[in-house]
Design an enzyme around this catalytic site. Structure first.
Site, PDB file in Angstrom:
ATOM      1  N   ARG A  35     -12.342  52.888 -39.438  1.00 42.43           N
ATOM      2  CA  ARG A  35     -13.702  53.288 -39.043  1.00 42.43           C
ATOM      3  C   ARG A  35     -14.060  54.617 -39.684  1.00 42.43           C
ATOM      4  NH1 ARG A  35     -17.293  52.938 -33.752  1.00 42.43           N
ATOM      5  NH2 ARG A  35     -16.770  50.764 -34.084  1.00 42.43           N
ATOM      6  N   LEU A 153     -28.584  57.697 -23.151  1.00 42.41           N
ATOM      7  CA  LEU A 153     -29.111  57.158 -24.407  1.00 42.41           C
ATOM      8  C   LEU A 153     -29.371  55.669 -24.273  1.00 42.41           C
ATOM      9  CD1 LEU A 153     -26.620  58.878 -26.910  1.00 42.41           C
ATOM     10  CD2 LEU A 153     -28.803  59.754 -26.040  1.00 42.41           C
ATOM     11  N   CYS A 263     -23.795  49.623 -20.392  1.00 39.35           N
ATOM     12  CA  CYS A 263     -23.880  50.568 -19.278  1.00 39.35           C
ATOM     13  C   CYS A 263     -24.080  49.917 -17.917  1.00 39.35           C
ATOM     14  CB  CYS A 263     -25.007  51.574 -19.529  1.00 39.35           C
ATOM     15  SG  CYS A 263     -24.722  52.651 -20.944  1.00 39.35           S
ATOM     16  N   LYS A 266     -21.095  47.629 -16.255  1.00 38.53           N
ATOM     17  CA  LYS A 266     -19.865  48.334 -15.869  1.00 38.53           C
ATOM     18  C   LYS A 266     -20.132  49.485 -14.901  1.00 38.53           C
ATOM     19  CE  LYS A 266     -19.394  51.720 -19.657  1.00 38.53           C
ATOM     20  NZ  LYS A 266     -19.328  52.913 -18.788  1.00 38.53           N
ATOM     21  N   LYS A 324     -30.435  43.414 -25.844  1.00 32.21           N
ATOM     22  CA  LYS A 324     -31.788  43.945 -25.974  1.00 32.21           C
ATOM     23  C   LYS A 324     -32.105  44.051 -27.455  1.00 32.21           C
ATOM     24  CE  LYS A 324     -32.564  48.360 -25.416  1.00 32.21           C
ATOM     25  NZ  LYS A 324     -32.614  49.743 -24.891  1.00 32.21           N
TER      26      LYS A 324
END
Length: 451
Positions: A35, A153, A263, A266, A324
């Site tokens: 990464r 965020l 988000c 969980k 989304k």
């Protein structure tokens, strides 16, 4: 000031890039060397509008860099942000803090001078104190403070949310921690952003309470939508009617197939587990979790019911897979429940998503991936819109109908109007839109009620 950010995932990468854009020197560290190599080559591992340009601009300016070495990242660091994942722990719903505590232990071994350790990850109450205890246990001589700085965020608009937030929440109980955090967020003072300083536990709970409340709004309007369908009302008009009340507000009152993402699922589970453990169960949030899971299954059931209870040999075009729009995030997406349920009923799935197909392909089997919505519609008996991408908001429905074999259009985001779709030959199934004639049936029993 120099900042080290542990974790090159969504929160760490966005936060680090935005801090560097404020003018700070930021080093993002991650154990995943591949990464880091991709980031150094200018390849962004997640889709977030504007992030690629933001990272490139600050790398070129020398303010943002990446490394797999925590000691290198922490050299001269005034603040170290922990931005690692806190997934749901199997079996009990609590947040898994393995990565947070591993980061704390590594920080302790790398400390070279005074430093504020800031937990950006979403963590249960008491985590920041445990982070400090663990660091002190390894390095009792360390001049270290901790601060809780939960992120707010929204995927798809994260950069705007970081730079122009509704508020910044900071849990800090020492003057040094408060001073460092005040300096880090001073660039937001031009926008007169409220910065709320609290205790550690309060900051931790604010994050969970905020997400649980928003998840509750979504679940509430979804249940109202079910009622609308039964009584002949229109959930979009109901949502507007209550949303104009300033005490309620219009946001998160859009009926759909249930919430998903990294988000809400969980965090609601973690809050439920924490509350039960503390002996103060939050029944409303418990109900929200249960209703939301059931709703995803119910979306597949309404498709099955409208197609005569049998999908054997039928083709369903699915438009939108991510939880989304404007993200490639598939975590807890409604599509992960809806698509397998349709397949279990015998359907063949043709699917498209503007950004999420690569991630979706890792999680969904036996799906025919298509180049666009019209490709997906070819030969289909039904279309199911799950995610409201802009690319689906102005489709040529006449062309769609011509490409299809059937006429069922399941609009799980209420993008189109039922009457307009009917004029073009579709059976349109929206969410929370009562069918003609239902109101009369509901009113019939009331005729016998004495006034």
């Amino acid at each position: 000031m120099r900042i080290a950010v542990i974790g090159a995932g969504y929160v760490g990468l966005v936060s680090g890039a935005c801090f560097s854009d404020f003018g700070f020197e930021v080093v993002i560290v991650d154990k995943d060397k591949s990464r880091i190599a991709r980031l150094e080559a200018g390849k962004i591992p997640i889709y977030e509008p504007g992030l690629e340009d933001l990272v490139a601009r600050n790398r070129d300016a020398g303010r943002l860099s990446f490394t797999a070495s925590l000691p290198a990242a922490m050299k001269r660091a005034d603040a170290v942000f922990i931005a690692v994942g806190t997934p749901t722990r199997r079996g009990d719903g609590f947040a898994d803090l393995t990565y947070v505590y591993a980061a704390a232990d590594e920080i302790a071994r790398c400390l070279a001078g005074p430093c504020v350790v800031v937990c950006k990850s979403t963590v249960p109450i008491g985590t920041n104190r445990e982070v400090l205890r663990r660091i002190k246990a390894i390095r009792p001589d360390a001049a270290v403070d901790v601060a809780s700085n939960p992120e707010f965020l929204r995927e798809g608009s994260a950069i705007e949310d970081f730079k122009r937030p509704d508020r910044v929440v900071v849990g800090a109980e020492s003057e040094q921690a408060r001073a460092v955090m005040q300096s880090l967020y001073r660039p937001l003072s031009l926008n007169e952003t409220p910065i709320l300083f609290t205790g550690l536990e309060t900051a931790e709970l604010i994050k969970y309470a905020a997400n649980a409340f928003l998840a509750t709004k979504i679940t509430f309007i979804n249940e109202v939508a079910d009622l609308c369908e039964r009584v002949g009302a229109n959930v979009q008009e109901v949502a507007r009617g209550i949303g104009l009340d300033r005490r309620i507000g219009p946001k998160f009152l859009h009926a759909g197939p249930g919430y998903g993402g990294s988000c809400f699922p969980k965090d609601t589970l973690a809050l439920v587990s924490t509350a039960r453990s503390a002996g103060a169960p939050i029944r409303i949030v418990e109900a929200v979790v249960d209703v939301n899971e059931a709703r995803k299954r119910a979306m597949a059931e309404r498709v099955l019911a409208a197609l005569d209870g049998d999908l054997s040999g039928k083709t369903v075009a699915v438009l939108g897979l991510t939880f989304k729009p404007n993200t490639d995030d598939m975590r807890e997406a409604p599509s992960l429940v809806i698509v397998p349920a349709l397949q279990a009923a015998g359907a063949r799935i043709r699917a498209h998503d503007p950004e999420g197909m690569a991630e979706a392909a890792k999680l969904l089997d036996d799906v025919e991936w298509c180049d666009g919505p019209y490709h997906a519609a070819e030969g289909s008996d039904a279309i199911v819109v799950i995610t409201e991408w802009d690319a689906y908001r102005a489709l040529d429905v006449v062309r769609l109908k011509r490409l299809m074999k059937g006429d069922a259009f399941f609009d799980l985001r209420n993008i189109y109007k039922t009457a307009e779709m009917a004029d073009r030959g579709f059976r349109h199934f929206g969410i929370g839109i009562g069918q003609p004639g239902i109101a009369e049936k509901v009113a019939e029993p009331l005729k016998s009620v004495a006034v």
